[in-house]
Scaffold this motif. Structure first.
Motif, mmCIF file in Angstrom:
data_model
loop_
_atom_site.group_PDB
_atom_site.id
_atom_site.type_symbol
_atom_site.label_atom_id
_atom_site.label_comp_id
_atom_site.label_asym_id
_atom_site.label_seq_id
_atom_site.Cartn_x
_atom_site.Cartn_y
_atom_site.Cartn_z
ATOM 1 N N SER A 140 0.804 -1.222 0.000
ATOM 2 C CA SER A 140 0.000 0.000 0.000
ATOM 3 C C SER A 140 0.835 1.269 0.000
ATOM 4 C CB SER A 140 -0.923 0.013 1.234
ATOM 5 O OG SER A 140 -0.141 -0.043 2.423
ATOM 6 N N GLY A 141 2.151 1.109 0.060
ATOM 7 C CA GLY A 141 3.010 2.289 0.144
ATOM 8 C C GLY A 141 3.070 3.056 -1.161
ATOM 9 N N ARG A 142 3.186 4.361 -1.053
ATOM 10 C CA ARG A 142 3.321 5.224 -2.223
ATOM 11 C C ARG A 142 4.636 5.996 -2.129
ATOM 12 N NH1 ARG A 142 -2.744 7.951 -2.905
ATOM 13 N NH2 ARG A 142 -3.877 5.970 -3.142
ATOM 14 N N GLY A 143 5.012 6.565 -3.239
ATOM 15 C CA GLY A 143 6.211 7.396 -3.254
ATOM 16 C C GLY A 143 7.506 6.632 -3.345
ATOM 17 N N ALA A 144 7.463 5.382 -3.823
ATOM 18 C CA ALA A 144 8.688 4.585 -3.927
ATOM 19 C C ALA A 144 9.747 5.249 -4.813
ATOM 20 C CB ALA A 144 8.362 3.185 -4.434
ATOM 21 N N LEU A 419 28.968 0.780 9.776
ATOM 22 C CA LEU A 419 27.911 1.787 9.701
ATOM 23 C C LEU A 419 26.871 1.386 8.663
ATOM 24 C CD1 LEU A 419 27.086 4.714 10.660
ATOM 25 C CD2 LEU A 419 28.305 5.543 8.634
ATOM 26 N N ALA A 420 27.320 0.845 7.538
ATOM 27 C CA ALA A 420 26.408 0.484 6.454
ATOM 28 C C ALA A 420 25.539 -0.717 6.814
ATOM 29 C CB ALA A 420 27.209 0.191 5.180
ATOM 30 N N VAL A 421 26.100 -1.698 7.515
ATOM 31 C CA VAL A 421 25.296 -2.859 7.911
ATOM 32 C C VAL A 421 24.230 -2.430 8.925
ATOM 33 C CG1 VAL A 421 25.333 -5.141 8.985
ATOM 34 C CG2 VAL A 421 27.138 -4.487 7.399
ATOM 35 N N LEU A 422 24.587 -1.554 9.853
ATOM 36 C CA LEU A 422 23.571 -0.999 10.742
ATOM 37 C C LEU A 422 22.509 -0.241 9.948
ATOM 38 C CD1 LEU A 422 25.570 0.375 13.821
ATOM 39 C CD2 LEU A 422 23.977 -1.554 13.784
ATOM 40 N N SER A 423 22.942 0.423 8.877
ATOM 41 C CA SER A 423 21.995 1.156 8.034
ATOM 42 C C SER A 423 21.065 0.207 7.289
ATOM 43 C CB SER A 423 22.755 2.041 7.040
ATOM 44 O OG SER A 423 23.489 3.049 7.716
ATOM 45 N N VAL A 424 21.557 -0.983 6.936
ATOM 46 C CA VAL A 424 20.684 -2.001 6.337
ATOM 47 C C VAL A 424 19.521 -2.289 7.276
ATOM 48 C CG1 VAL A 424 20.558 -4.471 5.792
ATOM 49 C CG2 VAL A 424 22.397 -3.076 4.827
ATOM 50 N N VAL A 425 19.832 -2.476 8.552
ATOM 51 C CA VAL A 425 18.783 -2.727 9.547
ATOM 52 C C VAL A 425 17.882 -1.504 9.683
ATOM 53 C CG1 VAL A 425 18.316 -3.377 11.937
ATOM 54 C CG2 VAL A 425 20.337 -4.288 10.769
ATOM 55 N N GLY A 426 18.491 -0.316 9.684
ATOM 56 C CA GLY A 426 17.711 0.915 9.796
ATOM 57 C C GLY A 426 16.761 1.114 8.637
ATOM 58 N N ILE A 427 17.215 0.801 7.424
ATOM 59 C CA ILE A 427 16.355 0.936 6.243
ATOM 60 C C ILE A 427 15.193 -0.040 6.322
ATOM 61 C CG2 ILE A 427 16.276 0.529 3.747
ATOM 62 C CD1 ILE A 427 19.116 1.721 3.626
ATOM 63 N N ALA A 428 15.473 -1.263 6.763
ATOM 64 C CA ALA A 428 14.393 -2.252 6.898
ATOM 65 C C ALA A 428 13.316 -1.768 7.861
ATOM 66 C CB ALA A 428 14.971 -3.582 7.382
ATOM 67 N N ALA A 429 13.713 -1.070 8.907
ATOM 68 C CA ALA A 429 12.750 -0.591 9.890
ATOM 69 C C ALA A 429 12.086 0.717 9.478
ATOM 70 C CB ALA A 429 13.446 -0.411 11.241
ATOM 71 N N LEU A 430 12.834 1.584 8.796
ATOM 72 C CA LEU A 430 12.317 2.908 8.439
ATOM 73 C C LEU A 430 11.389 2.882 7.236
ATOM 74 C CD1 LEU A 430 15.331 5.374 8.850
ATOM 75 C CD2 LEU A 430 13.044 5.660 9.827
ATOM 76 N N THR A 431 11.674 2.020 6.263
ATOM 77 C CA THR A 431 10.941 2.033 5.000
ATOM 78 C C THR A 431 9.430 1.916 5.175
ATOM 79 O OG1 THR A 431 12.853 1.163 3.802
ATOM 80 C CG2 THR A 431 10.711 0.926 2.746
ATOM 81 N N PRO A 432 8.907 0.978 5.975
ATOM 82 C CA PRO A 432 7.447 0.913 6.127
ATOM 83 C C PRO A 432 6.845 2.186 6.700
ATOM 84 C CG PRO A 432 8.483 -1.093 6.941
ATOM 85 C CD PRO A 432 9.588 -0.117 6.694
ATOM 86 N N ARG A 433 7.578 2.837 7.600
ATOM 87 C CA ARG A 433 7.065 4.077 8.184
ATOM 88 C C ARG A 433 7.009 5.191 7.148
ATOM 89 N NH1 ARG A 433 9.801 5.436 13.890
ATOM 90 N NH2 ARG A 433 8.344 7.163 13.602
ATOM 91 N N VAL A 434 8.041 5.250 6.291
ATOM 92 C CA VAL A 434 8.058 6.266 5.229
ATOM 93 C C VAL A 434 6.931 5.997 4.236
ATOM 94 C CG1 VAL A 434 9.392 7.215 3.316
ATOM 95 C CG2 VAL A 434 10.531 6.673 5.476
ATOM 96 N N ALA A 435 6.732 4.714 3.905
ATOM 97 C CA ALA A 435 5.755 4.341 2.877
ATOM 98 C C ALA A 435 4.321 4.582 3.313
ATOM 99 C CB ALA A 435 5.942 2.873 2.507
ATOM 100 N N THR A 436 4.042 4.385 4.574
ATOM 101 C CA THR A 436 2.662 4.487 5.060
ATOM 102 C C THR A 436 2.363 5.803 5.739
ATOM 103 O OG1 THR A 436 3.312 3.380 7.111
ATOM 104 C CG2 THR A 436 2.487 1.990 5.336
#
Length: 509
Positions: A140-144, A419-436
């Motif tokens: 249901s996310g928009r703005g991909a 830093l980048a591997v932590l960012s992988v985890v951060g992106i996984a958690a942040l993306t649904p919030r940005v999308a919805t």
């Protein structure tokens, strides 16, 4: 007409996200090329741009040593004046690939090599982050496409690649190659984890990359070796006999690379366990003390002699410098105050720690990624398990880097994989919030602000960094004429024939 149109082969439509990402990557690589060309066109070149070219030519001639006039004070010298470079042979890959098409006697591949590895590494990190974002994006996310554009800008303009291509010195090639290798490992790891959860199919490729990293950047290799071993162990626990062949082959690859590294040390320095010279008198001595530029009683040599190249007592103070120090370019006064405080804290306990210009912590350089990584720390319990082994491995590299007695801009790149591997985890958690729409308008403004602030600091620092390590007369990096080299070698008491051999001209002279 209608039937003819139906008979034509259909071209698969490219999704907006893929299109935006590809355009961003192409523009980023082009921007890196522009920077690399500008650096290559400078009147005063960075130190050692011909060293790896000359090393390749020497290898073709059947030996590993270099003329002293090529490696100069950065050489590691045996008692008879034979000069070796201490990095591994992995940076010679580009020479092996492109030497048939380039005259290495006159043309340096340093700039193109650094551009290639910086671009490949950035593209692979970009693909890794994009893979995670696509996996986490809800239906249901928009703005991909907008998120894809922000992601492209963040990695290409606000990541390590810009720093890497801004300097073509001898020091940068192995770091740029290790950056690309780490990106390759992360991409393979994350893709395997998201496409089925099994690392077995990617294990051999991960091991090959880790093995190659040992001949580029050993401190990075230690982390990748550990990560590969953890991946093999996890695969065996999870899949047992199905993973046995891949796990054994991966371990054999790592072992073979380790043996080759030891043999290379033995060929160059006479001992398998010796990878470089020392500041003291010995069988192999670092060039700066061998030729009298530094003496063993000076601050830097004394630090290495008395407190070691790596010391755990440096880790926490150096961590603060690497993470929280303000940009030296933008806030020189604040930076200098904190530099002095760091020196006063460190010198009596673990010796002198040199902080090179231009300085600045990860927070000021790669601001947006630090923010995403911090968010990732909070989401480790929910999203961190698939990359736990990779995270542990990169922690080992961070520890080694922080324990070293020099802090310099290029070493920040060795900290990037963690830093980048932590960012992988951060992106996984942040993306649904940005999308919805779960990210507030304030949060979105803050994200854009961090992106812009990080780019400004990263670009300004990279611009200043271009002029570092110049081949300027009467400096550590000064070119050596035949007369100057002969004068130095004669003071060591060598015969005229030996002086001629030590100071033989470079192939491109």
């Amino acid at each position: 007409m209608l039937s003819a149109d139906l008979d034509r082969p259909r071209v698969a439509a490219v999704s907006p996200v893929v299109a935006v990402s590809l355009i961003g990557a192409l523009l980023g690589a082009l921007a890196y090329a522009v920077v690399a060309v500008m650096v290559g066109a400078m009147d005063q070149q960075n130190f050692g741009i011909h060293i790896y070219d000359q090393a390749w030519l020497a290898l073709l001639d059947g030996h590993l040593d270099l003329p002293a006039r090529v490696i100069r004070l950065e050489g590691h010298y045996t008692s008879d004046g034979t000069a070796q470079f201490y990095h591994g042979l992995a940076p010679l890959i580009t020479r092996a690939l492109f030497a048939p098409f380039v005259d290495l006697d006159t043309t340096s591949l340093a700039g193109p090599s650094i551009w290639l590895w910086a671009s490949v590494g950035t593209a692979l990190w970009h693909a890794t982050f994009l893979k995670v974002a696509a996996w986490a994006w809800p239906q249901s996310g928009r703005g991909a496409p907008v998120l894809a554009g922000i992601l492209a800008a963040a990695i290409w303009l606000c990541g390590p690649g810009l720093i890497l291509v801004s300097n073509h010195s001898f020091y940068h090639e192995p770091i740029a190659l290790a950056f690309a290798i780490s990106a390759g490992v992360a991409f393979l790891w994350v893709r395997a984890a998201l496409d089925g959860g099994s690392l077995t199919r990617a294990l051999v490729w991960i091991a090959l990359l880790a093995a190659l990293s040992l001949h580029a950047r050993p401190n990075v290799a230690i982390g990748l070796y550990l990560a590969t071993s953890l991946a093999a162990g996890w695969s065996l626990l999870k899949e047992r006999r199905a993973a046995l062949r891949s796990a054994l082959l991966a371990m054999m690859i790592l072992f073979a690379s380790g043996l080759s590294y030891l043999e290379l040390n033995n060929a160059r320095f006479g001992q398998e366990g010796q990878a470089h010279g020392t500041f003291e008198d010995g069988a192999v001595q670092y060039g700066s003390t061998y030729w009298g530029w530094e003496t063993p009683d000076m601050a830097r040599p004394q630090t290495f002699i008395e407190h070691g190249r790596f010391n755990v007592g440096r880790i926490l103070p150096n961590l603060l410098v690497y993470t929280a120090m303000p940009s030296e370019i933008l806030f020189p006064g604040a930076f200098e105050t904190l530099r002095r405080a760091h020196g006063e804290t460190m010198t009596d306990r673990v010796g002198y720690v040199r902080i090179e210009y231009p300085g600045g912590g990860l927070l000021s350089l790669w601001t947006i990624w630090v923010a995403v990584a911090v968010f990732g720390i909070g989401a480790l319990r929910s999203y961190g398990r698939p990359v736990a082994g990779l995270l542990i491995g990169t922690v080992a590299t961070v520890g080694l880097t922080l324990a070293y007695a020099t802090i310099t801009l290029r070493y920040h790149v060795d900290l990037w994989p963690f830093l980048a591997v932590l960012s992988v985890v951060g992106i996984a958690a942040l993306t649904p919030r940005v999308a919805t729409g779960g990210l507030s308008s304030t949060g979105r403004i803050l994200m854009i602000g961090l992106l812009v602030a990080g780019f400004v600091t990263n670009e300004r620092t990279a611009r200043a960094y271009r002029a570092q390590f110049p081949e300027r007369a009467e400096t550590f990096f000064a070119p050596w004429s035949e007369e100057y080299c002969h004068g130095l070698a004669e003071t060591k008491g060598f015969s005229p024939q030996r002086v001629d051999e030590i100071c033989r001209p470079p192939r491109n002279d």
